[in-house]
Design a protein around this motif. Structure first.
Motif, PDB file in Angstrom:
ATOM      1  N   VAL A 155       0.844  -1.195   0.000  1.00 53.49           N
ATOM      2  CA  VAL A 155       0.000   0.000   0.000  1.00 53.49           C
ATOM      3  C   VAL A 155       0.884   1.253   0.000  1.00 53.49           C
ATOM      4  CG1 VAL A 155      -1.592   1.380   1.390  1.00 53.49           C
ATOM      5  CG2 VAL A 155      -2.013  -1.068   1.077  1.00 53.49           C
ATOM      6  N   ARG A 156       1.896   1.262   0.858  1.00 54.03           N
ATOM      7  CA  ARG A 156       2.798   2.422   0.925  1.00 54.03           C
ATOM      8  C   ARG A 156       3.542   2.605  -0.390  1.00 54.03           C
ATOM      9  NH1 ARG A 156       3.667  -0.108   5.935  1.00 54.03           N
ATOM     10  NH2 ARG A 156       2.764   1.053   7.688  1.00 54.03           N
ATOM     11  N   ASP A 157       3.977   1.508  -0.998  1.00 55.27           N
ATOM     12  CA  ASP A 157       4.706   1.599  -2.261  1.00 55.27           C
ATOM     13  C   ASP A 157       3.817   2.110  -3.395  1.00 55.27           C
ATOM     14  OD1 ASP A 157       7.066   0.738  -1.130  1.00 55.27           O
ATOM     15  OD2 ASP A 157       6.781  -1.361  -1.686  1.00 55.27           O
ATOM     16  N   ALA A 158       2.504   1.968  -3.230  1.00 58.62           N
ATOM     17  CA  ALA A 158       1.563   2.487  -4.228  1.00 58.62           C
ATOM     18  C   ALA A 158       1.151   3.924  -3.918  1.00 58.62           C
ATOM     19  CB  ALA A 158       0.321   1.600  -4.295  1.00 58.62           C
ATOM     20  N   GLY A 159       1.661   4.471  -2.811  1.00 60.59           N
ATOM     21  CA  GLY A 159       1.358   5.852  -2.463  1.00 60.59           C
ATOM     22  C   GLY A 159       0.220   6.021  -1.486  1.00 60.59           C
ATOM     23  N   GLY A 160      -0.210   4.927  -0.840  1.00 57.46           N
ATOM     24  CA  GLY A 160      -1.302   4.993   0.123  1.00 57.46           C
ATOM     25  C   GLY A 160      -0.822   4.828   1.555  1.00 57.46           C
ATOM     26  N   VAL A 161      -1.761   4.958   2.464  1.00 62.57           N
ATOM     27  CA  VAL A 161      -1.499   4.769   3.895  1.00 62.57           C
ATOM     28  C   VAL A 161      -2.369   3.617   4.375  1.00 62.57           C
ATOM     29  CG1 VAL A 161      -1.586   5.817   6.181  1.00 62.57           C
ATOM     30  CG2 VAL A 161      -1.018   7.224   4.186  1.00 62.57           C
ATOM     31  N   PRO A 162      -1.768   2.521   4.855  1.00 59.80           N
ATOM     32  CA  PRO A 162      -2.569   1.368   5.267  1.00 59.80           C
ATOM     33  C   PRO A 162      -3.280   1.598   6.594  1.00 59.80           C
ATOM     34  CG  PRO A 162      -0.245   0.941   5.689  1.00 59.80           C
ATOM     35  CD  PRO A 162      -0.321   2.270   4.979  1.00 59.80           C
ATOM     36  N   ALA A 163      -4.502   1.093   6.694  1.00 61.35           N
ATOM     37  CA  ALA A 163      -5.264   1.173   7.937  1.00 61.35           C
ATOM     38  C   ALA A 163      -5.989  -0.159   8.132  1.00 61.35           C
ATOM     39  CB  ALA A 163      -6.258   2.319   7.901  1.00 61.35           C
ATOM     40  N   VAL A 164      -5.498  -0.958   9.073  1.00 55.58           N
ATOM     41  CA  VAL A 164      -6.109  -2.254   9.353  1.00 55.58           C
ATOM     42  C   VAL A 164      -7.317  -2.042  10.258  1.00 55.58           C
ATOM     43  CG1 VAL A 164      -5.764  -4.534  10.360  1.00 55.58           C
ATOM     44  CG2 VAL A 164      -3.882  -3.427   9.139  1.00 55.58           C
ATOM     45  N   VAL A 165      -8.473  -2.539   9.821  1.00 57.21           N
ATOM     46  CA  VAL A 165      -9.701  -2.325  10.589  1.00 57.21           C
ATOM     47  C   VAL A 165     -10.182  -3.593  11.293  1.00 57.21           C
ATOM     48  CG1 VAL A 165     -10.426  -0.444   9.083  1.00 57.21           C
ATOM     49  CG2 VAL A 165     -11.212  -2.769   8.602  1.00 57.21           C
ATOM     50  N   GLY A 166      -9.431  -4.678  11.166  1.00 58.97           N
ATOM     51  CA  GLY A 166      -9.818  -5.899  11.861  1.00 58.97           C
ATOM     52  C   GLY A 166      -9.564  -7.139  11.037  1.00 58.97           C
TER      53      GLY A 166
END
Length: 199
Positions: A155-166
């Motif tokens: 996700v970071r390498d694609a330019g996003g910020v990961p957020a685990v929701v469960g």
């Protein structure tokens, strides 16, 4: 990382381009050999069979239409222990109503026994990743901590910020959010305006 991409469409192209620039090794397989060859050439990747695309990979992206998932996973074979990223949306086109009982991610887990399925990359349109716009938060869920970590890196390498929701039991909720966004967008409404901003 050595990443297998199952699929040759726009999401495979957009994420594959970002991951290639980040230095990952990509292997591409699709139901159309011609499309796989074209995409691999574009990405600087290697064309392989679906079975080869998943063997010994650090992660696999399932980038096919939801109604092609069963066929491509059958061709791929054993995914036990592999982080399998599921961005599929099983929704009625233009309406956003989900077409599966339970979640599509749950269906993917049934079709790929032992795979560590992570729901991610299903919410934003392909153009988000293709244009490399400002970072967005990628909500994702899964049961395996290592698979979530690996997906978070991608996700970071694609330019996003990961957020685990469960865990993966949250996948249906995430898929319903995608259905809501798709339905609003096709109705000519701005989904962002329908979500409260938290101060």
């Amino acid at each position: 990382m050595r990443i297998g991409i199952l699929g040759t469409g726009t999401l495979a192209r957009a994420l594959g381009a970002m991951w290639s620039r980040a230095g990952h090794e990509l292997l591409v397989a699709g139901r159309s050999q011609d499309k796989a060859v074209r995409l691999a050439k574009e990405l600087g990747a290697t064309v392989v069979t679906p079975r080869e695309a998943v063997a010994g990979r650090d992660a696999v992206l399932l980038a096919v239409a939801w109604d092609g998932v069963a066929d491509i996973l059958r061709e791929a074979g054993d995914l036990a222990g592999t982080p399998l990223i599921d961005p599929t949306n099983a929704v009625e086109h233009g309406v956003g109503v989900l077409l599966t009982e339970g979640s599509m991610a749950g269906r993917v887990a049934e079709l790929a026994p032992g795979a560590h399925v992570v729901k991610a990359f299903h919410l934003f349109p392909t153009e988000q990743w293709a244009r490399g716009a400002a970072p967005v938060t990628v909500a994702m869920c899964g049961d395996d901590p290592e698979a979530l970590r690996v997906t978070g890196e991608l996700v970071r390498d694609a330019g996003g910020v990961p957020a685990v929701v469960g865990g993966l039991e949250r996948a249906r909720q995430l898929e319903e959010v995608a259905g809501f966004v798709i339905g609003m967008a096709f109705a000519g409404q701005d989904p962002n305006a329908a979500i409260p901003k938290v101060a």
